[in-house]
Design an enzyme around this catalytic site. Sequence first.
Site, short mmCIF file in Angstrom:
data_model
loop_
_atom_site.label_atom_id
_atom_site.label_comp_id
_atom_site.label_asym_id
_atom_site.label_seq_id
_atom_site.Cartn_x
_atom_site.Cartn_y
_atom_site.Cartn_z
N SER A 34 0.83 -1.21 0.00
CA SER A 34 0.00 0.00 0.00
C SER A 34 0.86 1.26 0.00
O SER A 34 0.34 2.36 0.01
CB SER A 34 -0.93 0.00 1.21
OG SER A 34 -0.20 -0.19 2.41
N ASN A 121 -2.11 -2.84 13.19
CA ASN A 121 -3.57 -2.68 13.14
C ASN A 121 -4.05 -1.44 13.90
O ASN A 121 -4.88 -0.68 13.40
CB ASN A 121 -4.26 -3.94 13.67
CG ASN A 121 -3.97 -5.15 12.80
OD1 ASN A 121 -3.41 -5.01 11.70
ND2 ASN A 121 -4.34 -6.33 13.27
N THR A 166 -39.62 26.66 -10.21
CA THR A 166 -39.88 25.28 -9.77
C THR A 166 -40.06 24.52 -11.08
O THR A 166 -40.56 25.10 -12.07
CB THR A 166 -41.14 25.15 -8.89
OG1 THR A 166 -42.28 25.58 -9.65
CG2 THR A 166 -41.04 26.00 -7.63
N HIS A 167 -39.63 23.29 -11.11
CA HIS A 167 -39.63 22.51 -12.37
C HIS A 167 -38.83 23.20 -13.47
O HIS A 167 -39.06 22.96 -14.65
CB HIS A 167 -41.06 22.27 -12.88
CG HIS A 167 -42.01 21.79 -11.83
ND1 HIS A 167 -42.27 20.46 -11.61
CD2 HIS A 167 -42.76 22.47 -10.92
CE1 HIS A 167 -43.15 20.34 -10.61
NE2 HIS A 167 -43.45 21.55 -10.16
N SER A 288 -13.29 26.90 -27.40
CA SER A 288 -13.42 25.70 -28.22
C SER A 288 -12.38 25.75 -29.32
O SER A 288 -12.04 26.82 -29.81
CB SER A 288 -14.82 25.64 -28.82
OG SER A 288 -14.81 24.85 -29.99
N LYS A 294 -17.16 30.33 -28.45
CA LYS A 294 -17.49 29.61 -27.23
C LYS A 294 -16.76 30.10 -25.98
O LYS A 294 -15.59 30.47 -26.03
CB LYS A 294 -17.16 28.12 -27.41
CG LYS A 294 -18.05 27.46 -28.42
CD LYS A 294 -19.39 27.10 -27.84
CE LYS A 294 -19.27 25.70 -27.33
NZ LYS A 294 -20.44 25.06 -26.93
N ASN A 296 -16.79 28.10 -22.52
CA ASN A 296 -17.38 26.95 -21.84
C ASN A 296 -17.09 26.96 -20.34
O ASN A 296 -15.95 27.21 -19.94
CB ASN A 296 -16.85 25.65 -22.45
CG ASN A 296 -17.27 25.50 -23.90
OD1 ASN A 296 -18.36 25.92 -24.28
ND2 ASN A 296 -16.39 24.92 -24.70
N GLU A 301 -18.69 22.36 -14.88
CA GLU A 301 -19.05 21.01 -15.34
C GLU A 301 -18.25 19.95 -14.57
O GLU A 301 -18.77 18.89 -14.22
CB GLU A 301 -18.77 20.88 -16.84
CG GLU A 301 -19.67 21.77 -17.70
CD GLU A 301 -19.13 21.93 -19.11
OE1 GLU A 301 -19.10 20.93 -19.83
OE2 GLU A 301 -18.72 23.05 -19.47
N TYR A 328 -9.49 -7.00 12.43
CA TYR A 328 -8.86 -6.49 11.21
C TYR A 328 -8.80 -7.55 10.12
O TYR A 328 -8.60 -8.74 10.37
CB TYR A 328 -7.43 -6.02 11.53
CG TYR A 328 -6.68 -5.53 10.29
CD1 TYR A 328 -6.83 -4.21 9.86
CD2 TYR A 328 -5.88 -6.39 9.54
CE1 TYR A 328 -6.18 -3.77 8.72
CE2 TYR A 328 -5.23 -5.95 8.39
CZ TYR A 328 -5.39 -4.64 7.99
OH TYR A 328 -4.75 -4.20 6.86
N GLN A 333 -7.29 -2.36 3.97
CA GLN A 333 -6.27 -1.53 3.33
C GLN A 333 -6.87 -0.77 2.14
O GLN A 333 -6.34 0.25 1.73
CB GLN A 333 -5.11 -2.43 2.86
CG GLN A 333 -3.97 -1.69 2.24
CD GLN A 333 -2.74 -2.58 2.14
OE1 GLN A 333 -2.04 -2.79 3.12
NE2 GLN A 333 -2.48 -3.11 0.96
N LYS A 336 -8.24 3.41 2.02
CA LYS A 336 -7.57 4.70 1.93
C LYS A 336 -7.75 5.41 0.60
O LYS A 336 -8.07 6.61 0.55
CB LYS A 336 -6.08 4.54 2.24
CG LYS A 336 -5.86 4.24 3.69
CD LYS A 336 -4.46 3.76 3.97
CE LYS A 336 -4.44 2.87 5.19
NZ LYS A 336 -5.14 1.56 4.98
N1 ARG Z 1 -1.09 -1.43 5.28
C1 ARG Z 1 -2.02 -2.00 6.18
C2 ARG Z 1 -3.40 -1.34 6.02
O1 ARG Z 1 -3.44 -0.29 5.47
C3 ARG Z 1 -1.55 -1.85 7.59
C4 ARG Z 1 -2.10 -2.86 8.54
C5 ARG Z 1 -1.57 -4.21 8.23
N2 ARG Z 1 -1.92 -5.13 9.24
C6 ARG Z 1 -1.74 -6.47 9.11
N3 ARG Z 1 -2.13 -7.21 10.08
N4 ARG Z 1 -1.25 -6.99 8.01
O2 ARG Z 1 -4.41 -1.87 6.42
#
Ligand code: ARG
Length: 469
Positions: A34, A121, A166-167, A288, A294, A296, A301, A328, A333, A336
């Site tokens: 990660s 964790n 409205t509408h 454009s 144009k 834009n 948008e 966990y 992972q 994120k």
């Molecule tokens: N990179 C992991 C995550 O974002 C960290 C935690 C990993 N924990 C484990 N028991 N392998 O979740």
Amino acid sequence: MSDTPDRRTADANMQWGGRFAAGPSAVMQEINASIGFDRKMWRQDIRGSQAHAAMLARMGIIPAADADNIGRGLAEIGAEIAAGRFAFDTALEDIHMNIEARLTERIGEAGKRLHTGRSRNDQVATDFRLWVRDAIDGLDAQIADVMRALATRAAAHAADPMPGFTHLQTAQPVTFGHHLLAYVEMLARDRGRLADGRRRLNECPLGAAALAGTSFPIDRDATAAALGFDRPAANSLDAVSDRDFALEFLAAAAISAMHLSRLAEEIVIWCSAPFGFVRLSDAFTTGSSIMPQKRNPDAAELVRAKTGRVNGALVGLLTVMKGLPLAYAKDMQEDKEPVFDAAEAWALSLAAIAGMVRDMTPDTARLRAFAGSGFATATDLADWLVRVLQLPFRTAHHVTGRLVARAEARGVDLAGLTLADMQAEEPRITEDVFSVLTVEASVASRTSYGGTAPANVARQAARWLAVLA
Ligand code: ARG
């Protein structure tokens, strides 16, 4: 990023290498790593580790000298990362192990004491909460900025009429300021959602360790306080395994992005030549490559479109989480990237909206002209019949409807009818009726709380500007 194992990772992983004779396959490493995205949390990871090490020393769990070295080493690593001098290594999987390995490389044996009474964790749960909390604070300030931009323009246009829809059909005149303040209210609630989520988020997982807590005599109150949390999370299983704080953030993002998208959509419509309600400068339009005329509204948008990825992030993470048994699992992972992406899209959308709100020039004469078209003051006429002639509203509605039909047949607006026309439908109508048919009279009469009367709008704009000062 280097793919070749260096001496930190040779043979097997240094963090759990004792049990492993061989390294992972290339695809294992790729799916597992990660570091490509969680490096974004390096500041939070360093902060969390510094708080943890200081606490371990204070509780006599590791030597004070080691904790000092750890604290200093981590600060130096922070400087390396900030300067772009840190070599992130995929073989070290994530930001936590990259930083820890570098720490040991820099300060030696003491670095190996950092992970006492802690697991990745609780570490990642802590880092991620800190990251989301920082994002909340930044976004909150940005939303306030958009509100300020809107309220400033609303104060200046508190009395400028525009057609209210409205509408998307002409309904009743409102003022441009009133319309803008509607978004200020929405954004205020968006801030409220962020604040609510922040309150619930602000419990510290650190010390929950892998899932069960730890046998070391740690001081969870101390690390929680050092990291600005209100308290330590009360259940170690929950602390390491829920991501509801991230989901609340994404839900708040999705709702706010929806609000921004509606305003963006209005800007797109308003800029369209047949409407011509506002004009954006060169700073917020593009040309454009083929049509020279144009201008834009691409930024508007794109704000409208960013809603898609924010919604996707929310649905994506809900889906990741829905079937996970406690505690966990590596699935988490995947929490994120959607959060990082949504936060970035939200921040950029807010910046673009703030820019456009400050940039746009309303065509007040045109807004005023359209405010009166489409029989927009028909309700005012019906209300006059109720107020002055004491007709029941339903009857007044009917009489007005016939007058609208008459005006339409004649190709005039309501004020263009003669008194004789009016009296043909209702003989008791007097000349006074014409006094309520102008857009100015119409908006000025809407003095009910929350209504569009310019005095109301000016008061609300001033109230918001004071709140946001
Ligand atoms: N990179 C992991 C995550 O974002 C960290 C935690 C990993 N924990 C484990 N028991 N392998 O979740």
